[in-house]
Each structure stands twice: as structure tokens, then as C-alpha cells.
Design a protein around this motif. Sequence first.
Motif: not given
Length: 337
Positions: A111, A115, A143-148, A150-151
Motif C-alpha cells: 500500500h 501510494e 477518495a473512496e473510489e481511489q481507496r477501492r 488501491r485495495h
Amino acid sequence: VASVVASQPSIRMNHHHHHHASAVFSTDETLASFLNRSVAERIQIGVPVLDQTASFNRTDVVELCGPAATGKTEFLYAACLPHVLQAPNRHLVYLDLDYKFEPYRVSQMLHAMLEQEAHKRAPDPAVAEARKKQTQIERNLEAEEQRRRRHEEVRTTLERLHVFSCTNSLQFLATLKVLATDFVPSLYERGGSLGAIVVDNISAYCDVMREIKTNQAGASRRSAGAQEPQHSVVEAIVHSLTELRNMCDVPILVSRRTAREEYDDAANLIWNNFVVKRASLGCAVFRQQRRTADGPGHEPRTIDVSHVERTIRWVKGVTGATPGGVEFTIHPALGVR
């Protein structure tokens, strides 16, 4: 052990290895050209402190040795991730011999690396201008879509990191056999490639020094032509790893827990000849007292401050290495730096 070694298949150019052969040999390449290219070709391990202090050939066997808590496993983690991040079809084999592999730590490092790479990219001016006009809700959704995403990237990357845990040396040998006869040929047939083979840690149950010395007392009672059981284990491990390395044309990274380096007996000599480059890791803790002014009533108080100094020193296979070694740190998120 003898049956496992005897059953090892020779490297044949059958349909299992055809794809691999076409990837290793260039069209109409002579043997001399292939040997020159193999020797001259340099690779990056992926860990800056290693790549900056030594040069590596494609099929080098690199050993990281040292006492406990010196950062050997962290080095292996740091070396794994660049290999699986290089290409979507690049895989890596991680042989965990003492059940110390930590998926959460590897995921955390991955992660952080992704990043860091994202911050290095130059921002698109049009995208930056559009974000200025977004509402707070739209920014949160983005931001939530970017985290998804990335996961999901971390998940798909870790799927190419294949971890094999072995409880004893015979299971280790059996795993190496399966890798050579089934896993690797199947991987190449599916269009994948192998970036490296990682072994952590070879001294978990087949430490070359410890196992030989365990039965040294009984060696005098054996006949001169008798072979040590530990000698057979080490020889079989080296044979299997050599075959796998030649088959895949990749480097092998090995960690080994040891306080001293001794290569007096036959098995130690076999292992020492197998290792191309060896680095010794060290760790020292320095404590000092510091006076501060944040005590009760703002009066000065004395606190103990600890400083951990970790060093890596090349002891085999690297010319011109710094005699005292090079200092490195372990970042809480990014690992070895």
C-alpha cells in the motif's frame, strides 16, 4: 533424501519447457553469445541499499545472514514487491521455512509503495482544475473510489506472490520438486514469468552449521565412507535449488540466521560454494540520556533515548565493498531504506 534426489527430472526441452526456452534463448543465438549475455546481464534486486552497494547477475544466489532481529525478513519483503509490481504477469515464489511470513506487513508495505508511486506522478492540470469545482461530497466519493481501486490493485498483486510454508527439510525438498515439475511449467504455459525465488529462512531446520555439528560426536563411530545424514540433506537442497534456478533463469534470495560464519565441514562447503554473494547484517542499540523541559511544572527532566543502528556488510562476492558496512533503516510503512 536419496529417493527425492534420484527422482528429480532432468531439464528436457519438452512441451512443458518450450515456452520457457523461447523466452530465455534469442532467435538464432549461438551458445557463446548466450553465455556472454547471461554473464554480462545485470539485474536490480529492488532494494536500494542492495542495488547501490553491489551488482547482481540474473542467476545469482544471494544470502543475507545475521543474528535474530537484524532485518533479514524485512529485506526479503522489500525485495519481493518490486518483482511482482514490474509486470502484470510477473510472479514470485516465497518459501517460508519457519512460519514467519506476515501477510499484513507485506500488504502494508505494498500500500505504501503504491501510494508513493502515485504521489510521484505529475498531476493532470485538467483533473486538478475539475477537482477545484467539486463539492465536499464529490471529493469524499472520489477518495473512496481511489481507496477501492488501491485495495483491488493490492489484492491482484498479492495473488502473484506464491507463499509455500514447509515444516521440515523433506517437505522443503518435496516442495522444490513440485515447483520444478508442475508449478513453474504450468506458470509459463499460462504466459506468466517468475521474477525471483525467496527462501526465509534456510536455518529454520536445515541450518548448514547446526545440523552438521549435532551429529559430529557420532561421526567418529561411522566408517570413513559413510555419508552424514545432514550432508545428504544439504546436498539435496542445493541440487534442487540449482535445478530450479537454472530452469527459471532467476535469482535466489536466501536468509540464514547465524552468529558466526564457519565452513569447515563438507556440508558447509557445499552450501558456501552454492552462495554467490553473501551479506552480513548487524544491529546495535545505543542509549543516551536527554534533558527536556516538559516535566511537571515545566522543570527539566532526563529521559532515555534509544537509537538503533542497522548495518549491512558484504562478505562474499562483492569487490570494493565498504569494510565497515553501510547503515540502513526500516521504515514503519515502506520497509528497508
